[in-house]
Design a protein around this motif. Sequence first.
Motif, short mmCIF file in Angstrom:
data_model
loop_
_atom_site.label_atom_id
_atom_site.label_comp_id
_atom_site.label_asym_id
_atom_site.label_seq_id
_atom_site.Cartn_x
_atom_site.Cartn_y
_atom_site.Cartn_z
N LEU A 212 0.84 -1.20 0.00
CA LEU A 212 0.00 0.00 0.00
C LEU A 212 0.87 1.25 0.00
O LEU A 212 0.62 2.21 -0.76
CB LEU A 212 -0.91 -0.03 1.23
CG LEU A 212 -1.86 1.15 1.41
CD1 LEU A 212 -2.80 1.27 0.23
CD2 LEU A 212 -2.65 0.99 2.70
N HIS A 213 1.89 1.26 0.83
CA HIS A 213 2.83 2.39 0.87
C HIS A 213 3.49 2.59 -0.49
O HIS A 213 3.61 3.73 -0.97
CB HIS A 213 3.88 2.11 1.95
CG HIS A 213 4.94 3.15 2.06
ND1 HIS A 213 4.80 4.31 2.80
CD2 HIS A 213 6.18 3.22 1.49
CE1 HIS A 213 5.90 5.04 2.69
NE2 HIS A 213 6.76 4.41 1.90
N SER A 214 3.90 1.50 -1.12
CA SER A 214 4.55 1.60 -2.43
C SER A 214 3.61 2.17 -3.47
O SER A 214 4.00 3.00 -4.31
CB SER A 214 5.05 0.22 -2.89
OG SER A 214 6.02 -0.28 -2.00
N GLN A 215 2.35 1.75 -3.42
CA GLN A 215 1.38 2.22 -4.41
C GLN A 215 1.12 3.72 -4.26
O GLN A 215 1.07 4.47 -5.24
CB GLN A 215 0.09 1.43 -4.23
CG GLN A 215 -0.79 1.42 -5.46
CD GLN A 215 -1.81 0.31 -5.38
OE1 GLN A 215 -1.91 -0.40 -4.38
NE2 GLN A 215 -2.61 0.15 -6.41
N VAL A 216 1.00 4.17 -3.01
CA VAL A 216 0.77 5.60 -2.76
C VAL A 216 2.00 6.41 -3.20
O VAL A 216 1.88 7.46 -3.85
CB VAL A 216 0.48 5.83 -1.26
CG1 VAL A 216 0.44 7.33 -0.97
CG2 VAL A 216 -0.84 5.19 -0.87
N LEU A 217 3.19 5.90 -2.88
CA LEU A 217 4.39 6.65 -3.21
C LEU A 217 4.62 6.71 -4.72
O LEU A 217 5.11 7.71 -5.24
CB LEU A 217 5.60 6.00 -2.51
CG LEU A 217 6.93 6.76 -2.62
CD1 LEU A 217 6.77 8.23 -2.23
CD2 LEU A 217 7.98 6.11 -1.74
N GLN A 218 4.25 5.65 -5.43
CA GLN A 218 4.35 5.70 -6.90
C GLN A 218 3.53 6.86 -7.46
O GLN A 218 3.97 7.62 -8.33
CB GLN A 218 3.86 4.38 -7.50
CG GLN A 218 4.83 3.22 -7.36
CD GLN A 218 4.24 1.91 -7.87
OE1 GLN A 218 3.04 1.84 -8.16
NE2 GLN A 218 5.06 0.88 -7.96
N THR A 219 2.32 6.99 -6.93
CA THR A 219 1.44 8.07 -7.41
C THR A 219 2.00 9.44 -7.03
O THR A 219 2.00 10.38 -7.84
CB THR A 219 0.04 7.89 -6.82
OG1 THR A 219 -0.46 6.61 -7.20
CG2 THR A 219 -0.91 8.96 -7.32
N LEU A 220 2.48 9.57 -5.79
CA LEU A 220 3.00 10.86 -5.35
C LEU A 220 4.25 11.26 -6.12
O LEU A 220 4.44 12.44 -6.43
CB LEU A 220 3.29 10.81 -3.85
CG LEU A 220 2.08 10.68 -2.92
CD1 LEU A 220 2.52 10.54 -1.48
CD2 LEU A 220 1.15 11.87 -3.06
N CYS A 221 5.11 10.29 -6.43
CA CYS A 221 6.33 10.62 -7.19
C CYS A 221 5.98 11.05 -8.61
O CYS A 221 6.72 11.83 -9.22
CB CYS A 221 7.26 9.40 -7.24
SG CYS A 221 8.16 9.12 -5.70
N THR A 222 4.88 10.54 -9.14
CA THR A 222 4.44 10.97 -10.46
C THR A 222 3.89 12.39 -10.41
O THR A 222 4.06 13.18 -11.34
CB THR A 222 3.36 10.01 -11.00
OG1 THR A 222 3.87 8.68 -10.96
CG2 THR A 222 2.99 10.35 -12.43
N ARG A 223 3.25 12.71 -9.28
CA ARG A 223 2.65 14.05 -9.14
C ARG A 223 3.69 15.10 -8.75
O ARG A 223 3.70 16.20 -9.29
CB ARG A 223 1.56 13.98 -8.07
CG ARG A 223 0.88 15.30 -7.80
CD ARG A 223 -0.37 15.09 -6.97
NE ARG A 223 -1.32 14.25 -7.68
CZ ARG A 223 -2.26 13.52 -7.09
NH1 ARG A 223 -2.35 13.53 -5.77
NH2 ARG A 223 -3.09 12.78 -7.79
N PHE A 224 4.56 14.78 -7.79
CA PHE A 224 5.60 15.71 -7.34
C PHE A 224 6.93 15.25 -7.93
O PHE A 224 7.53 14.30 -7.44
CB PHE A 224 5.67 15.74 -5.81
CG PHE A 224 4.38 16.11 -5.14
CD1 PHE A 224 3.80 17.35 -5.35
CD2 PHE A 224 3.74 15.23 -4.30
CE1 PHE A 224 2.62 17.70 -4.73
CE2 PHE A 224 2.56 15.56 -3.67
CZ PHE A 224 1.99 16.80 -3.89
N LEU A 225 7.38 15.94 -8.95
CA LEU A 225 8.52 15.46 -9.72
C LEU A 225 9.82 15.48 -8.92
O LEU A 225 10.76 14.75 -9.24
CB LEU A 225 8.68 16.30 -10.99
CG LEU A 225 7.45 16.32 -11.91
CD1 LEU A 225 7.74 17.11 -13.17
CD2 LEU A 225 7.01 14.91 -12.28
N ALA A 226 9.89 16.29 -7.88
CA ALA A 226 11.12 16.36 -7.08
C ALA A 226 11.07 15.41 -5.89
O ALA A 226 12.05 15.34 -5.13
CB ALA A 226 11.34 17.79 -6.59
#
Length: 1199
Positions: free
Chosen positions: A854-868
């Motif tokens: 679950l953590h990995s899935q959320v972080l994948q989305t956040l890294c796509t949204r926040f490029l830095a």
Amino acid sequence: MSPPVTKRRKLEHSESDDESQGSFAGFDETNGVDLDGSDAEDADDGSDVLMNGLEDLDEDEDASEDAEEDPKKEEYVHPSRKQTPAAKRRAPSLQNAVYTAESFKSNMFKLQLDELLEQVKPKYGKKEAPAENAMRTLKGIIESIPHRDPLPVIEAEKTLKTAGVAVPFPSPRPPKDAPYKLQYARPASVNATGSYPLKTATRAEEGLSIDLVVTMPKSLFHDKDYLNYRYFYKRAYYLACLAAGIKASKEHKFELSFDCLNGNQLQPVLVVRPSGNGDADDFSSSKCQINILVVLPEHTFAQSKLLPNSNCVRPKGSEDEAPNKTPIPTPFYNSTLQSDANITAYLKFFHGTASKADAFKDACILGRIWLKQRGFGSQLRKGGFGNFEFVAIMALLLQPNAETGAQSLSSGYSSYQLFKSTLHFLSRGDLTRKPFIFQALNITIPKAETAPVVFDGPRGQNVLFKMTPWSYSRLRSEAKATVDMLSDSVFDHFDAAFILKTELLKYRYDATLEIPLASLQLESTGEEYDQRLSESCRKIHNSLTRALADRITALSFTMPEQESWSISSRRPMENQRKSILINFATDPANATRTVDHGPAAENKLEAASFRNFWGEKAELRRFKDGSILESLVWSVKDSSASVVEQIVFYVLGKHVGAQVAEQAKFTSDVLAYLVPAGRMQGQSGIAPFLPIMNAFSAMEKDIRDLEDLPLQLRHIRAADSQLRYASVDIPSAGHYPASVVLQFEGSGRWPDDLCAIQRTKIAFLLRIAELLVQLDSGYVARVGIENPSQPAQNQAFLDVTVSAGFTFRIRIYHDREPTLFHRQIKDKSLDTPSRESAAASLALYKREFIQSPLHSQVLQTLCTRFLALSPSIRLTKKWFASHLLAAHFTPELIELLVIRTFLQPHPWPVPTTATTGFLRTLAWTSHWDWRHVPLIVDFSSNFSENPADLEDTKSRCMKSEDLERLQTRFEAWRRIDPAMNRVVLFAATNLDEEGTTWTDKAKPEKVVAARLTALAKGVTQAVRADEDSLLHYINNQSATKAHDPLTPESLFTTNMSEFDIVITINPKHTLNPPKKHKSEVQFKNLDLQQKSTSSFSSSSPTSTPLPLLFAQELLEIYGDAVLWFWDPETMDRIVGLWNPVVTGQRGWKIRAGWNSEPVKKKASSDGCGGVDIKANKAAMLHEIRRLGGELVKGVEVKQ
């Protein structure tokens, strides 16, 4: 809707100007008197009230201090109405208490505000008394200065020069043949003004500044003295006469210098500092300075002559005759002159407002704090928006509208509501495009005016005339960010709004451009220096803003500070060794764009303008869609410079000057190069991970397409930092396997026994491996065994290596297992160790199979949204590893610390580079009180919908009750475990409310968490010191000729002398071994084994490194006696600290668990001795050396 005014104050208040001044006079009849109580002229003028009771302070000092110590006595009764029984408030009711709670966001927020106000308000007591005595002395000296007859400019200047005083004429200096004369006459009044008499001042490290206003008599001026600097020349001469008079006083000694009011060279002021000789006039103990301001009597010049669209600086000979063409308006000149006439008027206005709105003064103090923490000031070079501007706008909003009679703000508002509403006004509209004009008709704002406009009609002044386009843009963004913070109903942003200093460049901006003043070549401009410097800054701003367009979100200037100068000399030329800093906040989505599309070729005017601006860089191109556009192409392959840097230097060279581009220095994202692919050059932060993500997607598709599996797949989810863009190194062939969780659809055919389930999983994995190998797609699949001593835990995994060399470690998740573990925990027939083992297995199962995916899935989305976000996480992990902390913190916990910086970035905007994300994470960590405050991350604030079906989770915004529930859980853990032996850090999210998933079992321990805080504080202090050094350098206050910037490597270097044991690993066994020459094979069997595995070398996963196995064994054997640290990225050394609780001297005991030696006890009073034991450290170190064998190069011990 504003609350009823009757809840806060009486309804009976007149709103007319006469009534306002009358109430102000009444205020001072109670609380204030004239400086000497005998000045009839001052009393007639009405300005005696401005000194606000300096005479009474000595007599009533104790009473005033008592009143301040007990705020309840004055909570509802304003001083102006204390003597009137009718003005007393009714007893507070329950309804009032509810209202108070609502009007301050929350009761806790109100308590924090009250505490803050109590700490920052001066006491107005004994400490300030010497300064008040000095002001009385100065008033007496000024009133006794003799009259000076009218003299021509040259003679007047010479006369003062003989007295050792140079007249601080503004530029341009007056002509030698000026037709007017300069003279000095006794002032109309001498009074205190500003925040000190208004009691809205705050304590500060640099001390208080008290303004003493000297009002010139009207008789000195003619009707047309507002033209061509005449008034400012007379003002400067009058100020010089005051300086000469104070200097000539034999009985009283002060240190005198000239300075410019708010950096405006038209308004010199006399700065009085204590002499420091300890005499009666020495006010050093007050820690303040007195600024003597010379001002104009009200209504000396007609307001209509000083409107923004008027011209008051005319060509020679055209003063009395109308020129042929419309003269250019001079709004800055006009507003400066008008502000001199309005100083007394504004103090009366503010007093009148304070008498009607009880909370006005406290709101002013909140505004002062907010402005100071963000680096704003009334000085031109600090943005032109300071305490006066904030207070003036708030007071205007509290006045009734002339047409409707309604107020923008209610006088019954609390200080918090007034403060927030003022910020809301500043943030909501663009005052440069739509001016705010208060009680004035037919006001025309000139088109060339770039400053925002808040026009105060009754006083005829644009309050914001000193602001620049970049400072106003920053003010709006800061105000909007603060309003958003204060509107957050879940999190308390009190610290972000009022406590944190937010103007630090490295936290707010992503890039900095340093331009030496000398490169602008302004030395030869002479008297026009200030104007030319302002024009140069405006030109640079306009050029860079147009060129960078949507690549930046903010651009601001940090200007060198102006200095005061001796009264015996002219204002000196500014030192050209100073520099200007231009700061950029970038938009990562656009900053790295390599092709810019301009106007179409058909738009002749726009295309011509585009080519004129860009010159040879512009080119006409045809694109795939058939359009023919003017365009720009920037290269990132042949240049180490970023796109933004290339644009900045090109535009500077073309539009500002070649020498500026040559001498300018550009810095950006200075730490990003420390991790592979850390800089986002033409790509987002996740681009380097695309090969492994594509390989994972292809493998997932192939596994889903397998037809001969007994059950259909439900999910295949990533559960590894390499698959969520968060590993320090970019995954490559031969990397450590990336964990993947596989789940089949539900079936009743699964066994109902934990051990049998593990055997079933092995059968499934073997079948998957067999089918994958049969696909002829280059898969290599191997089944491995784990946890052999725990038969109920997961027993097997499948390593699948794809043709590209990436390896994925697949484990099977079966949702029946938690139920069976719960059953074992509740089974009282089992012994305690079995139930504890079941509880530990359940926690491990939830972490690995539920929370990690679950953590990995959320972080994948956040890294796509926040490029830095991805490079920021990787840089932070690199820092943890460099300081040998990574082994004590789970990767997910470190990721949560960085995610919090992006999802809850206040008071700054979301980070857009790795450096800002990393530094802000450490800044928050440095002041995180983890003993009393949990880490709570609200994914829902920017993660409103989960990208896939997440079981047992409902995507919803976190509410205040959710926060309270998590806080209660945290407090329960602290009650259960007050010594923090099991849970030190509490880290929860709205998707994981346990709070201990990543921190259970003392991971990290208290001493490690304390070291994290200390190291983070060290980095934060180093960054602040580096910024202070840079500011000293641009102000030419540095001891060195060049600024020596902080080296990035220094932040990532740990001090080995702090550890007791340092084990150095043999270089050939570290994870970054040195390049070695080909050696002869010593053993034939090893040679054969190498050859047999060489065919798999590119496709087989890397096994656990030997140094890491050695470190884990040390942890298992000596974990109680030694606290071990290592860097998992390099494994070049393993260091340790002795645990004094375990290894210290203690009572005799057999089987202590570590190598011990006997120690004779000291004899007691009865003469009996005994034997204790203590750790045999030398023997333990020999054991460690023997255990390591050839892995260990050496062992150093701290003596």
